[in-house]
Design a protein around this motif. Structure first.
Motif, PDB file in Angstrom:
ATOM      1  N   UNK A   1      61.392 -62.951 -24.915  1.00 55.87           N
ATOM      2  CA  UNK A   1      62.631 -62.166 -24.911  1.00 55.87           C
ATOM      3  C   UNK A   1      63.642 -62.726 -23.917  1.00 55.87           C
ATOM      4  N   UNK A   2      63.163 -63.044 -22.708  1.00 55.37           N
ATOM      5  CA  UNK A   2      64.076 -63.565 -21.686  1.00 55.37           C
ATOM      6  C   UNK A   2      64.640 -64.925 -22.093  1.00 55.37           C
ATOM      7  N   UNK A   3      63.781 -65.794 -22.605  1.00 52.99           N
ATOM      8  CA  UNK A   3      64.218 -67.139 -22.957  1.00 52.99           C
ATOM      9  C   UNK A   3      65.173 -67.120 -24.146  1.00 52.99           C
ATOM     10  N   UNK A   4      64.966 -66.169 -25.065  1.00 54.58           N
ATOM     11  CA  UNK A   4      65.824 -66.113 -26.254  1.00 54.58           C
ATOM     12  C   UNK A   4      67.278 -65.842 -25.907  1.00 54.58           C
ATOM     13  N   UNK A   5      67.504 -65.167 -24.785  1.00 50.93           N
ATOM     14  CA  UNK A   5      68.862 -64.816 -24.401  1.00 50.93           C
ATOM     15  C   UNK A   5      69.653 -66.008 -23.877  1.00 50.93           C
ATOM     16  N   UNK A   6      68.954 -67.083 -23.508  1.00 54.28           N
ATOM     17  CA  UNK A   6      69.667 -68.218 -22.920  1.00 54.28           C
ATOM     18  C   UNK A   6      69.318 -69.557 -23.545  1.00 54.28           C
TER      19      UNK A   6
ATOM     20  N   UNK B   1      24.726 -71.499 -18.539  1.00 51.58           N
ATOM     21  CA  UNK B   1      25.319 -72.783 -18.877  1.00 51.58           C
ATOM     22  C   UNK B   1      26.566 -72.628 -19.760  1.00 51.58           C
ATOM     23  N   UNK B   2      27.298 -71.531 -19.545  1.00 51.69           N
ATOM     24  CA  UNK B   2      28.564 -71.327 -20.241  1.00 51.69           C
ATOM     25  C   UNK B   2      29.713 -71.855 -19.370  1.00 51.69           C
ATOM     26  N   UNK B   3      30.679 -72.518 -20.005  1.00 53.96           N
ATOM     27  CA  UNK B   3      31.795 -73.078 -19.253  1.00 53.96           C
ATOM     28  C   UNK B   3      32.888 -72.050 -18.992  1.00 53.96           C
ATOM     29  N   UNK B   4      34.035 -72.536 -18.491  1.00 56.26           N
ATOM     30  CA  UNK B   4      35.180 -71.654 -18.258  1.00 56.26           C
ATOM     31  C   UNK B   4      35.671 -71.071 -19.585  1.00 56.26           C
ATOM     32  N   UNK B   5      36.347 -69.933 -19.494  1.00 52.97           N
ATOM     33  CA  UNK B   5      36.814 -69.227 -20.678  1.00 52.97           C
ATOM     34  C   UNK B   5      38.283 -69.555 -20.938  1.00 52.97           C
ATOM     35  N   UNK B   6      38.617 -69.816 -22.198  1.00 49.25           N
ATOM     36  CA  UNK B   6      39.988 -70.131 -22.595  1.00 49.25           C
ATOM     37  C   UNK B   6      40.637 -68.896 -23.218  1.00 49.25           C
ATOM     38  N   UNK B   7      41.873 -68.629 -22.806  1.00 51.04           N
ATOM     39  CA  UNK B   7      42.654 -67.523 -23.371  1.00 51.04           C
ATOM     40  C   UNK B   7      43.952 -68.100 -23.926  1.00 51.04           C
ATOM     41  N   UNK B   8      44.251 -67.801 -25.175  1.00 47.58           N
ATOM     42  CA  UNK B   8      45.490 -68.269 -25.794  1.00 47.58           C
ATOM     43  C   UNK B   8      46.251 -67.086 -26.391  1.00 47.58           C
ATOM     44  N   UNK B   9      47.513 -67.305 -26.630  1.00 47.79           N
ATOM     45  CA  UNK B   9      48.329 -66.257 -27.237  1.00 47.79           C
ATOM     46  C   UNK B   9      49.671 -66.815 -27.669  1.00 47.79           C
ATOM     47  N   UNK B  10      50.405 -66.013 -28.426  1.00 46.05           N
ATOM     48  CA  UNK B  10      51.746 -66.418 -28.852  1.00 46.05           C
ATOM     49  C   UNK B  10      52.616 -65.185 -29.037  1.00 46.05           C
ATOM     50  N   UNK B  11      53.908 -65.393 -28.942  1.00 47.69           N
ATOM     51  CA  UNK B  11      54.880 -64.322 -29.163  1.00 47.69           C
ATOM     52  C   UNK B  11      56.072 -64.912 -29.896  1.00 47.69           C
ATOM     53  N   UNK B  12      56.594 -64.155 -30.841  1.00 46.31           N
ATOM     54  CA  UNK B  12      57.724 -64.635 -31.644  1.00 46.31           C
ATOM     55  C   UNK B  12      58.883 -63.662 -31.555  1.00 46.31           C
ATOM     56  N   UNK B  13      60.052 -64.186 -31.322  1.00 49.11           N
ATOM     57  CA  UNK B  13      61.272 -63.382 -31.288  1.00 49.11           C
ATOM     58  C   UNK B  13      62.209 -63.890 -32.368  1.00 49.11           C
ATOM     59  N   UNK B  14      62.798 -62.958 -33.095  1.00 44.47           N
ATOM     60  CA  UNK B  14      63.822 -63.305 -34.067  1.00 44.47           C
ATOM     61  C   UNK B  14      65.116 -62.626 -33.646  1.00 44.47           C
ATOM     62  N   UNK B  15      66.209 -63.340 -33.721  1.00 41.83           N
ATOM     63  CA  UNK B  15      67.484 -62.720 -33.432  1.00 41.83           C
ATOM     64  C   UNK B  15      68.577 -63.404 -34.220  1.00 41.83           C
ATOM     65  N   UNK B  16      69.744 -62.823 -34.114  1.00 40.14           N
ATOM     66  CA  UNK B  16      70.862 -63.316 -34.901  1.00 40.14           C
ATOM     67  C   UNK B  16      71.416 -62.158 -35.709  1.00 40.14           C
ATOM     68  N   UNK B  17      72.477 -62.377 -36.407  1.00 41.16           N
ATOM     69  CA  UNK B  17      73.132 -61.305 -37.133  1.00 41.16           C
ATOM     70  C   UNK B  17      73.214 -61.595 -38.618  1.00 41.16           C
ATOM     71  N   UNK B  18      73.223 -60.524 -39.356  1.00 44.40           N
ATOM     72  CA  UNK B  18      73.734 -60.616 -40.706  1.00 44.40           C
ATOM     73  C   UNK B  18      75.250 -60.784 -40.565  1.00 44.40           C
ATOM     74  N   UNK B  19      75.926 -60.928 -41.673  1.00 43.99           N
ATOM     75  CA  UNK B  19      77.377 -60.828 -41.594  1.00 43.99           C
ATOM     76  C   UNK B  19      77.714 -59.429 -41.078  1.00 43.99           C
TER      77      UNK B  19
END
Length: 417
Positions: free
Chosen positions: A53-58, A120-138
């Motif tokens: 959200x923050x990055x989408x503004x700039x 004998x388990x290694x470090x744990x990996x955490x992943x994720x994603x977020x999507x922002x859509x913006x813009x206008x219709x006419x």
């Protein structure tokens, strides 16, 4: 004795427990590690949402080579966990076919294991994603702006002009091609000034014309009123005072002509940004308040039929929006059937309420703004969404923030997944 010793099982519990405790501790520890990882995953998702959200503004103003660095800075600043290592944060921006944008931010984080190493388990990996859509219709947007005398108090008119100028700048920037975004400015008091270009059209009711109320001694009569008329009209006969019927289409749909005072002429839909700003600068506070007529003429500006013809026909890719701003109670309207002024606020409020309902039924999004004074319950109910599209300011200086918030709403900034 030896045989009894060999067959004795009473002391086996200790060695058996010693052998079993290692995997038991490993399993318990593994559940603790996974619990930590789940907590980190929730925080990672929250940080991704905030980053997107923050990055989408700039992002449009950030060079492509710098976007990854900027996204990482945002993400780390929000995540703020010492028990997780940020491995990667990647933003991906793409445009849509309708002139909008989609920004996807992904992240990968490592959670060092503590107990899981026993198994004998290694470090744990955490992943994720977020999507922002913006813009206008006419977008076609009409600003119905109170220009009554009370707007001179507390520099309300000055702050309003600044806020509208900034909104126009933002809308101009959001317009991807000419005509994508159009704006109309509708100043109002108890009348709306539609200008004199249409004076020869058969749209006007002069039955209630009182030339003495305009320019006493000027020689104005019912036959030469066009030479003296400055372009203002009052409320039509009920029920057309709160409807969008074309003038002359039915009995009672003509516009009663009236004097203007200093009221600025309305500007129909245009994408001439300089002209829009100049129109805002022309506004001067004077006169009494009739919210109904300002709202109805904003509605006229958004429909393609006469008296204004600049609007487009409704379409799936087109939003029509009214922003209605006032700083006071309804004080004066016109009953064109009886040729009398209406000065009872509750009676005028009823007409405003009907106009609001009709505008919303026409699929026009309606924002309302109350500036210090005014009927809060009426304006709140008038908005398309009383919770998110009604704004109330206690100081005129807050108007800029209000219009900025409305712009963000218009830009439809949202988390999509």
């Amino acid at each position: 004795m030896l045989l009894r010793f060999l067959h004795d099982r009473s002391a086996n519990i200790a060695p058996l427990f010693g052998l079993a405790i290692i995997p038991i501790l490993g399993i318990v520890g593994l559940s603790i590690d996974y619990g930590r990882a789940n907590a980190v995953k929730a925080d990672v998702q929250a940080a991704l949402d905030a980053t997107a959200l923050a990055l989408s503004k700039e992002i449009e103003s950030v060079a492509e080579k710098d976007r990854k660095t900027r996204a990482t800075e945002y993400f780390k600043g929000v995540l703020n966990r010492t028990d997780a290592r940020v491995d990667d944060v990647s933003p991906n921006l793409k445009t849509t076919g309708t002139g909008g944008y989609e920004l996807t931010v992904t992240a990968s984080v490592t959670v060092p294991s503590t107990f899981a190493m026993v198994l004998r388990q290694g470090d744990l990996k955490v992943t994720g994603s977020s999507e922002v859509k913006w813009g206008m219709k006419r977008l076609e947007i009409a600003l119905a702006l109170d220009n009554t005398g009370s707007m001179a108090w507390s520099n309300k008119m000055g702050h309003l002009k600044t806020a509208v100028h900034n909104l126009i700048d933002q809308l101009k920037k959001a317009s991807r091609k000419p005509g994508d975004v159009k704006v109309a400015i509708i100043p109002f008091d108890t009348t709306v000034n539609i200008g004199t270009k249409s004076k020869d059209e058969p749209w006007f009711d002069i039955d209630s014309l009182d030339c003495n109320g305009w320019k006493k001694g000027s020689g104005c009569t019912n036959s030469n009123w066009k030479s003296h008329w400055e372009g203002c009209v009052r409320d039509r006969k009920y029920p057309y005072d709160v409807q969008d019927d074309a003038p002359g289409s039915k009995n009672g749909t003509l516009y009663p002509v009236y004097e203007c005072g200093s009221l600025a002429e309305a500007l129909p839909l245009t994408n001439d940004w300089s002209k829009l700003k100049s129109k805002v600068d022309e506004m001067e506070p004077n006169g009494m308040t009739n919210v109904t007529i300002g709202l109805v003429w904003a509605w006229h500006a958004l429909t393609p039929g006469i008296p204004y013809t600049q609007a487009s026909a409704p379409a799936a890719d087109l939003d029509k929006v009214i922003i209605l701003l006032t700083d006071g109670e309804n004080t004066e309207a016109w009953n064109n059937a009886s040729n009398n002024k209406v000065t009872v606020a509750s009676h005028i409020d009823n007409r405003t309420r009907l106009a609001c309902d009709n505008v919303k039924a026409a699929n026009i999004k309606l924002y309302t703004v109350r500036v210090i004074e005014g009927n809060a319950s009426l304006l709140r109910a008038c908005a398309s969404n009383p919770g998110s599209m009604y704004f109330e300011v206690s100081q005129a200086s807050q108007l800029n923030a209000v219009f900025a918030q409305i712009y963000e709403n218009l830009a439809s900034l949202r988390l999509s997944k």
